[in-house]
Design a protein around this motif. Structure first.
Motif, PDB file in Angstrom:
ATOM      1  N   GLU A  18       0.795  -1.229  -0.198  1.00  0.00           N
ATOM      2  CA  GLU A  18       0.048  -0.115   0.012  1.00  0.00           C
ATOM      3  C   GLU A  18       0.863   1.318  -0.248  1.00  0.00           C
ATOM      4  N   VAL A  19       2.178   1.051   0.265  1.00  0.00           N
ATOM      5  CA  VAL A  19       2.939   2.419   0.370  1.00  0.00           C
ATOM      6  C   VAL A  19       4.153   2.043  -0.721  1.00  0.00           C
ATOM      7  N   ARG A  20       4.618   3.003  -1.850  1.00  0.00           N
ATOM      8  CA  ARG A  20       5.867   2.849  -2.397  1.00  0.00           C
ATOM      9  C   ARG A  20       6.911   3.547  -1.578  1.00  0.00           C
ATOM     10  N   TRP A  21       8.216   2.937  -1.705  1.00  0.00           N
ATOM     11  CA  TRP A  21       9.364   3.713  -1.247  1.00  0.00           C
ATOM     12  C   TRP A  21      10.558   3.751  -2.096  1.00  0.00           C
ATOM     13  N   VAL A  22      11.239   5.060  -1.839  1.00  0.00           N
ATOM     14  CA  VAL A  22      12.658   5.029  -2.641  1.00  0.00           C
ATOM     15  C   VAL A  22      13.592   5.233  -1.879  1.00  0.00           C
ATOM     16  N   ALA A  23      14.580   4.487  -1.905  1.00  0.00           N
ATOM     17  CA  ALA A  23      15.794   4.968  -0.843  1.00  0.00           C
ATOM     18  C   ALA A  23      16.970   5.334  -1.706  1.00  0.00           C
ATOM     19  N   SER A 212      25.646   3.132   8.660  1.00  0.00           N
ATOM     20  CA  SER A 212      25.266   1.979   7.919  1.00  0.00           C
ATOM     21  C   SER A 212      26.550   1.418   7.106  1.00  0.00           C
ATOM     22  N   ASP A 213      26.809   0.253   7.060  1.00  0.00           N
ATOM     23  CA  ASP A 213      27.715  -0.466   6.306  1.00  0.00           C
ATOM     24  C   ASP A 213      27.531  -0.906   5.142  1.00  0.00           C
ATOM     25  N   SER A 214      26.415  -0.909   4.356  1.00  0.00           N
ATOM     26  CA  SER A 214      25.801  -1.352   3.187  1.00  0.00           C
ATOM     27  C   SER A 214      24.457  -0.871   2.871  1.00  0.00           C
ATOM     28  N   VAL A 219      18.781   0.590   4.475  1.00  0.00           N
ATOM     29  CA  VAL A 219      17.366   0.461   4.118  1.00  0.00           C
ATOM     30  C   VAL A 219      16.537  -0.146   5.461  1.00  0.00           C
ATOM     31  N   ARG A 220      17.483  -1.199   5.972  1.00  0.00           N
ATOM     32  CA  ARG A 220      16.901  -1.898   6.965  1.00  0.00           C
ATOM     33  C   ARG A 220      16.758  -0.865   8.328  1.00  0.00           C
ATOM     34  N   ASN A 221      17.952  -0.077   8.558  1.00  0.00           N
ATOM     35  CA  ASN A 221      18.123   0.889   9.702  1.00  0.00           C
ATOM     36  C   ASN A 221      16.813   2.008   9.408  1.00  0.00           C
ATOM     37  N   ASP A 225      11.218  -2.066  12.163  1.00  0.00           N
ATOM     38  CA  ASP A 225      10.338  -3.284  12.199  1.00  0.00           C
ATOM     39  C   ASP A 225       9.271  -3.216  11.210  1.00  0.00           C
ATOM     40  N   MET A 226       9.305  -2.232  10.360  1.00  0.00           N
ATOM     41  CA  MET A 226       8.345  -2.346   9.250  1.00  0.00           C
ATOM     42  C   MET A 226       8.558  -3.524   8.331  1.00  0.00           C
ATOM     43  N   GLU A 227       7.608  -4.080   7.592  1.00  0.00           N
ATOM     44  CA  GLU A 227       7.740  -5.226   6.640  1.00  0.00           C
ATOM     45  C   GLU A 227       8.032  -4.275   5.259  1.00  0.00           C
ATOM     46  N   TYR A 228       9.136  -4.892   4.625  1.00  0.00           N
ATOM     47  CA  TYR A 228       9.166  -4.197   3.241  1.00  0.00           C
ATOM     48  C   TYR A 228       9.524  -4.947   2.241  1.00  0.00           C
TER      49      TYR A 228
END
Length: 294
Positions: A18-23, A212-214, A219-221, A225-228
């Protein structure tokens, strides 16, 4: 000194789609822009954020299409320009790259003060040759807020954005990243609440980029705890379209009269706004171009 991982742009969805994301991880790209333009920390932060915003917006376009963003503010930076495309190529410049300002009341770079009040201008260059420009007032000058305001006002898309650039005392870019969340039609209250809760916990994206190291880590950080889901990955880099041939066309356009002065000087130097590349033309070059101008 380059960042420990390559710059990339990732696209995906949250929860039940339901949500689009770009990182974007863009530390090396912003560092290159800062080195090319010899920007002060506040100018680096403004330019880096706007470059990130152009890539976030361009991510949904066709490969050969581009977004040009202009911050036409009355602050000491005198305007900031960035051009990004869906291939992850970006370039940009600041009118006054040597501007220095004291830190703001939060002890951070005063990007809003450097940008000032004015217009946030978005131009889309489409593959069919058409272009569209939309303008909204600058709401904060922090750029992420202005991007969200533009999307809500001009495109009726509910969004949230994070943009950050952390510059060390030695002017080295320690971390730069961007994130855009866009609610898709029919997004549930549950998804909206989940996203709002997570965003309220994030103090800023640049410290996350530094820690972040990668790209995966980044993205994970941000997501917590959101599922993506990750649907696509693209490289990102500073890329200018200038060349000596293109710059020659600019010289030819000055016409015969303009060329007389250049030939008397026996030398001309043109500098690209976007990448600060210097192009030198000696007397032989100028005589050849003069013949073309005639």
């Amino acid at each position: 000194m380059s960042n420990k991982y390559a710059d990339e742009l990732w696209l995906g969805t949250l929860g039940k789609g339901e949500v689009r994301w770009v990182a974007i991880g863009m530390t090396n790209t912003v560092e290159e822009a800062a080195n090319r333009h010899q920007t002060t920390p506040v100018a680096t932060a403004a330019l880096g954020r706007l470059m990130g915003a152009s890539l976030l917006l361009a991510s949904s376009m066709k490969a050969e299409e581009a977004i040009t963003l202009r911050l036409l503010g009355d602050g000491p930076l005198g305007g900031v320009v960035a051009v990004g495309n869906a291939r992850g190529e970006v370039r940009g410049y600041v009118h006054e790259p040597q501007v220095n300002l004291p830190l703001n009341e939060k002890g951070k770079l005063d990007v809003a003060g450097a940008v000032g009040a004015g217009e946030f201008c978005v131009s889309r260059s489409l593959s069919n040759g058409e272009s569209y420009t939309g303008m909204v007032p600058i709401v904060s000058g922090e750029i992420a807020d202005d991007l969200v305001h533009y999307l809500h006002t001009s495109e009726q898309v509910r969004s949230a954005a994070l943009l950050g650039v952390l510059v060390e005392r030695d002017l080295h870019v320690a971390g730069a990243a961007g994130m855009l969340f866009q609610l898709l039609p029919g997004a549930s209250e549950e998804s909206i609440q989940m996203l709002e809760n997570r965003l309220s916990q994030i103090q800023g994206i640049s410290p996350i980029a530094v820690d972040s190291d990668s790209m995966e880590d980044l993205v994970r950080n941000i997501m917590g705890d959101m599922e993506y889901r990750v649907l696509e990955k693209r490289p990102v880099g500073f890329c200018c379209t200038c060349s000596k041939e293109r710059v020659s066309e600019t010289l030819i356009s000055v016409g015969k009269e303009g060329f007389k002065d250049l030939l008397e000087d026996q030398h001309a130097e043109l500098i690209c706004h976007f990448c600060n590349e210097h192009y030198n033309f000696d007397e032989a070059d100028l005589r050849e171009l003069y013949q073309q101008a005639k």
